[in-house]
Design a protein around this motif. Structure first.
Motif, PDB file in Angstrom:
ATOM      1  N   SER A   1       0.825  -1.216   0.000  1.00  0.00           N
ATOM      2  CA  SER A   1       0.000   0.000   0.000  1.00  0.00           C
ATOM      3  C   SER A   1       0.855   1.260   0.000  1.00  0.00           C
ATOM      4  N   SER A   2       1.899   1.244   0.832  1.00  0.00           N
ATOM      5  CA  SER A   2       2.690   2.470   0.996  1.00  0.00           C
ATOM      6  C   SER A   2       4.098   2.218   0.468  1.00  0.00           C
TER       7      SER A   2
ATOM      8  N   ASN B   1      -1.367  13.748   8.272  1.00  0.00           N
ATOM      9  CA  ASN B   1      -1.997  12.455   8.551  1.00  0.00           C
ATOM     10  C   ASN B   1      -2.677  12.499   9.919  1.00  0.00           C
TER      11      ASN B   1
HETATM   12  C1  LIG Z   1      -8.356  -0.424   7.661  1.00  0.00           C
HETATM   13  C2  LIG Z   1      -7.103   0.355   7.415  1.00  0.00           C
HETATM   14  C3  LIG Z   1      -7.108   1.747   7.546  1.00  0.00           C
HETATM   15  C4  LIG Z   1      -5.941   2.488   7.325  1.00  0.00           C
HETATM   16  N1  LIG Z   1      -5.980   3.851   7.472  1.00  0.00           N
HETATM   17  C5  LIG Z   1      -4.862   4.595   7.254  1.00  0.00           C
HETATM   18  C6  LIG Z   1      -4.875   6.022   7.379  1.00  0.00           C
HETATM   19  O1  LIG Z   1      -5.901   6.617   7.670  1.00  0.00           O
HETATM   20  N2  LIG Z   1      -3.712   6.700   7.169  1.00  0.00           N
HETATM   21  C7  LIG Z   1      -2.552   6.062   6.850  1.00  0.00           C
HETATM   22  O2  LIG Z   1      -1.538   6.720   6.657  1.00  0.00           O
HETATM   23  N3  LIG Z   1      -2.502   4.700   6.732  1.00  0.00           N
HETATM   24  C8  LIG Z   1      -3.623   3.968   6.920  1.00  0.00           C
HETATM   25  N4  LIG Z   1      -3.580   2.587   6.821  1.00  0.00           N
HETATM   26  C9  LIG Z   1      -2.258   1.930   6.705  1.00  0.00           C
HETATM   27  C10 LIG Z   1      -1.689   1.883   5.290  1.00  0.00           C
HETATM   28  O3  LIG Z   1      -2.737   1.664   4.357  1.00  0.00           O
HETATM   29  C11 LIG Z   1      -0.687   0.724   5.149  1.00  0.00           C
HETATM   30  O4  LIG Z   1      -1.250  -0.471   5.604  1.00  0.00           O
HETATM   31  C12 LIG Z   1       0.569   0.916   5.926  1.00  0.00           C
HETATM   32  O5  LIG Z   1       1.136   2.134   5.525  1.00  0.00           O
HETATM   33  C13 LIG Z   1       1.552  -0.215   5.696  1.00  0.00           C
HETATM   34  O6  LIG Z   1       1.949  -0.203   4.380  1.00  0.00           O
HETATM   35  P1  LIG Z   1       3.162  -1.074   3.822  1.00  0.00           P
HETATM   36  O7  LIG Z   1       3.388  -0.631   2.407  1.00  0.00           O
HETATM   37  O8  LIG Z   1       4.338  -0.997   4.746  1.00  0.00           O
HETATM   38  O9  LIG Z   1       2.660  -2.562   3.921  1.00  0.00           O
HETATM   39  P2  LIG Z   1       1.397  -3.306   3.311  1.00  0.00           P
HETATM   40  O10 LIG Z   1       1.881  -4.577   2.736  1.00  0.00           O
HETATM   41  O11 LIG Z   1       0.596  -2.429   2.447  1.00  0.00           O
HETATM   42  O12 LIG Z   1       0.499  -3.590   4.600  1.00  0.00           O
HETATM   43  C14 LIG Z   1       0.391  -4.830   5.188  1.00  0.00           C
HETATM   44  C15 LIG Z   1       0.082  -4.667   6.636  1.00  0.00           C
HETATM   45  O13 LIG Z   1      -1.260  -4.171   6.816  1.00  0.00           O
HETATM   46  C16 LIG Z   1      -1.943  -5.036   7.724  1.00  0.00           C
HETATM   47  N5  LIG Z   1      -3.347  -5.032   7.376  1.00  0.00           N
HETATM   48  C17 LIG Z   1      -3.912  -5.083   6.147  1.00  0.00           C
HETATM   49  N6  LIG Z   1      -5.236  -5.062   6.227  1.00  0.00           N
HETATM   50  C18 LIG Z   1      -5.551  -5.027   7.533  1.00  0.00           C
HETATM   51  C19 LIG Z   1      -6.767  -5.054   8.262  1.00  0.00           C
HETATM   52  N7  LIG Z   1      -7.961  -5.086   7.661  1.00  0.00           N
HETATM   53  N8  LIG Z   1      -6.712  -5.040   9.617  1.00  0.00           N
HETATM   54  C20 LIG Z   1      -5.521  -5.012  10.272  1.00  0.00           C
HETATM   55  N9  LIG Z   1      -4.339  -4.981   9.620  1.00  0.00           N
HETATM   56  C21 LIG Z   1      -4.350  -4.996   8.276  1.00  0.00           C
HETATM   57  C22 LIG Z   1      -1.283  -6.400   7.528  1.00  0.00           C
HETATM   58  O14 LIG Z   1      -1.475  -7.217   8.654  1.00  0.00           O
HETATM   59  C23 LIG Z   1       0.178  -5.991   7.370  1.00  0.00           C
HETATM   60  O15 LIG Z   1       0.736  -5.717   8.635  1.00  0.00           O
HETATM   61  C24 LIG Z   1      -4.737   1.826   6.982  1.00  0.00           C
HETATM   62  C25 LIG Z   1      -4.744   0.436   6.821  1.00  0.00           C
HETATM   63  C26 LIG Z   1      -5.895  -0.298   7.034  1.00  0.00           C
HETATM   64  C27 LIG Z   1      -5.870  -1.789   6.884  1.00  0.00           C
END
Ligand SMILES: Cc1cc2nc3c(=O)[nH]c(=O)nc-3n(C[C@H](O)[C@H](O)[C@H](O)COP(=O)(O)OP(=O)(O)OC[C@H]3O[C@@H](n4cnc5c(N)ncnc54)[C@H](O)[C@@H]3O)c2cc1C
Length: 385
Positions: free
Chosen positions: A83-84, A324
């Motif tokens: 996602s990020s 944020n």
């Molecule tokens: C429901 C939700 C709301 C979010 N709101 C925001 C926000 O308002 N602002 C912001 O900056 N970021 C938010 N995020 C976080 C962001 O979208 C990313 O998950 C985070 O930045 C991690 O990204 P990454 O690229 O490191 O890993 P990624 O691979 O994208 O994320 C994977 C991680 O997310 C966790 N995850 C995925 N879905 C869920 C879920 N339904 N419940 C619990 N954990 C979950 C997994 O367990 C894992 O730890 C939100 C995420 C979720 C799931």
């Protein structure tokens, strides 16, 4: 015996995991969110469920500020599928390489979201990427405790309330436990999500990505893949995403979330670095930048272990939080939230385009209304001339 407050219960499953008599079951409400139900015949009033509830056990305010960073992974493939900035995957890989296990949210065969355990890097893709539905923790807290007592390193990830629930369930710190939470906007229910999938009517779905980067990180895109057809819509064009981002479809407790803030029970917080394009153009390429808050030495040590695999810059906490607000503040409950859920309840199919139109239209600001009235009056005057 715990008394369930439907406005405040976050559905973290700490109570159901803690009950020595299996008297607490998590049952979906008519909104589709899971709440504890106590079997009074089995309950022995030991008070364990209450003592692990994040509602009764407030966070200790130490006044210690976390360190804040902007970061992204150098591995382009992993970053594209995250996602990020893909930091979660790199941290998780580090734990798995050292023989540990990782817990996080994955889709099941019906595309409901469940917390699962993985011990193999090949399974990491299941946990990757945000799923915008409340994940059910199930009995993972119990299995985490078993793993920890056997000396296995555990990396547990989830929403801030899930991490609060796990820490309270465990009741003490373990050297071999590392927790990462996310900055959380709030969570929609399984019922809303399943009704949306029914509405989309796509057979044999093979994959769903809420945060595909086909149109860039800022224009994140919901993609539903199947053998017959693919659906793809930028977040602002999809009705499910509109209802989520306009706060209509969230759990009641998310509007007053006690797990938010700069002091958390996690070791590290993962988020999107919204605003990085304006703050530091060197860290922005529209492929995804993470915002990290490091709360503990353990979190710092894990981040240090992946230093060679990431581009990272320290930032001021206030600069980052400015863009944020979800890190520290809950979203406001829209007036029509309950009316939306009364339409969603039951078995009937729902037209999500209509629901989004009805519940996501923002009230026209007074100034705009005045402008429209004045324009109309001027046009009427011109016609009369
Ligand atoms: C429901 C939700 C709301 C979010 N709101 C925001 C926000 O308002 N602002 C912001 O900056 N970021 C938010 N995020 C976080 C962001 O979208 C990313 O998950 C985070 O930045 C991690 O990204 P990454 O690229 O490191 O890993 P990624 O691979 O994208 O994320 C994977 C991680 O997310 C966790 N995850 C995925 N879905 C869920 C879920 N339904 N419940 C619990 N954990 C979950 C997994 O367990 C894992 O730890 C939100 C995420 C979720 C799931």
């Amino acid at each position: 015996m715990i008394s369930v407050d439907y406005e405040k219960c976050c559905g973290c499953f700490a109570c159901s995991n803690s009950c020595p008599k299996s008297a607490v079951r998590m049952i979906p409400s008519d909104e589709g969110f899971f709440y504890p139900e106590i079997d009074k015949a089995l309950c022995v009033d030991c008070g364990r469920c209450e003592s692990v509830c994040p509602l009764t056990q407030k966070k200790e305010e130490t006044g210690k500020m976390p360190e804040a960073f902007a970061a992204y992974g150098k591995n382009e493939e992993i970053r594209k599928d995250s996602s990020s900035g893909g930091i979660f995957s790199l941290l998780a890989e580090e734990v798995l390489s050292a023989g540990g296990v990782v817990y996080g949210a994955a889709f099941d065969e019906s595309f409901n979201v469940r917390h699962i355990e993985i011990s193999d890097k090949a399974e990491l893709s299941k946990l990757r990427m945000s799923k915008y539905v409340q994940s059910l923790v199930g009995d993972t807290f119990t299995s985490v405790k078993e793993k920890l007592s056997k000396g296995v390193t555990v990396f547990y990830t989830g929403t801030p309330c899930q991490i609060d629930g796990l820490r309270l369930f465990l009741g003490k710190d373990y050297d071999n436990l590392i927790c990462a939470d996310i900055v959380c906007h709030g969570v929609p229910s399984e019922l809303v999500w399943q009704k949306y999938l029914l509405y989309k009517d796509i057979n044999d779905v093979s994959d769903i990505q809420f945060r595909s980067k086909v149109n860039g990180w800022l224009n994140f895109t919901l993609v539903i893949k199947s053998d017959q057809k693919n659906y793809s819509a930028i977040f602002s064009d999809d009705p499910y995403m509109k209802l989520f981002l306009r706060n209509v479809s969230l759990r009641k407790s998310c509007y007053d979330c006690p797990s938010k803030g700069l002091q958390r029970r996690s070791d590290i917080t993962l988020a999107d670095f919204w605003g990085i394009d304006r703050l530091d153009s060197e860290m922005f390429d529209d492929k995804g930048t993470s915002f990290l808050l490091v709360h503990t030495e353990k979190g710092r040590a894990l981040l240090n272990a992946i230093q060679d695999k990431i581009k990272i810059k320290q930032v001021s906490v206030s600069d980052a939080v400015k863009f944020n607000a979800n890190a520290v503040r809950s979203e406001k409950m829209p007036e029509k939230r309950d009316r939306f859920f009364s339409e969603i309840k039951g078995d009937k199919p729902c037209d999500f385009e209509k629901l989004a139109k009805k519940y996501c239209t923002q009230k026209t600001p007074a100034a705009v209304k005045v402008k429209v009235v004045v324009k109309k009056a001027l046009k009427a005057l011109e016609r009369r001339k």
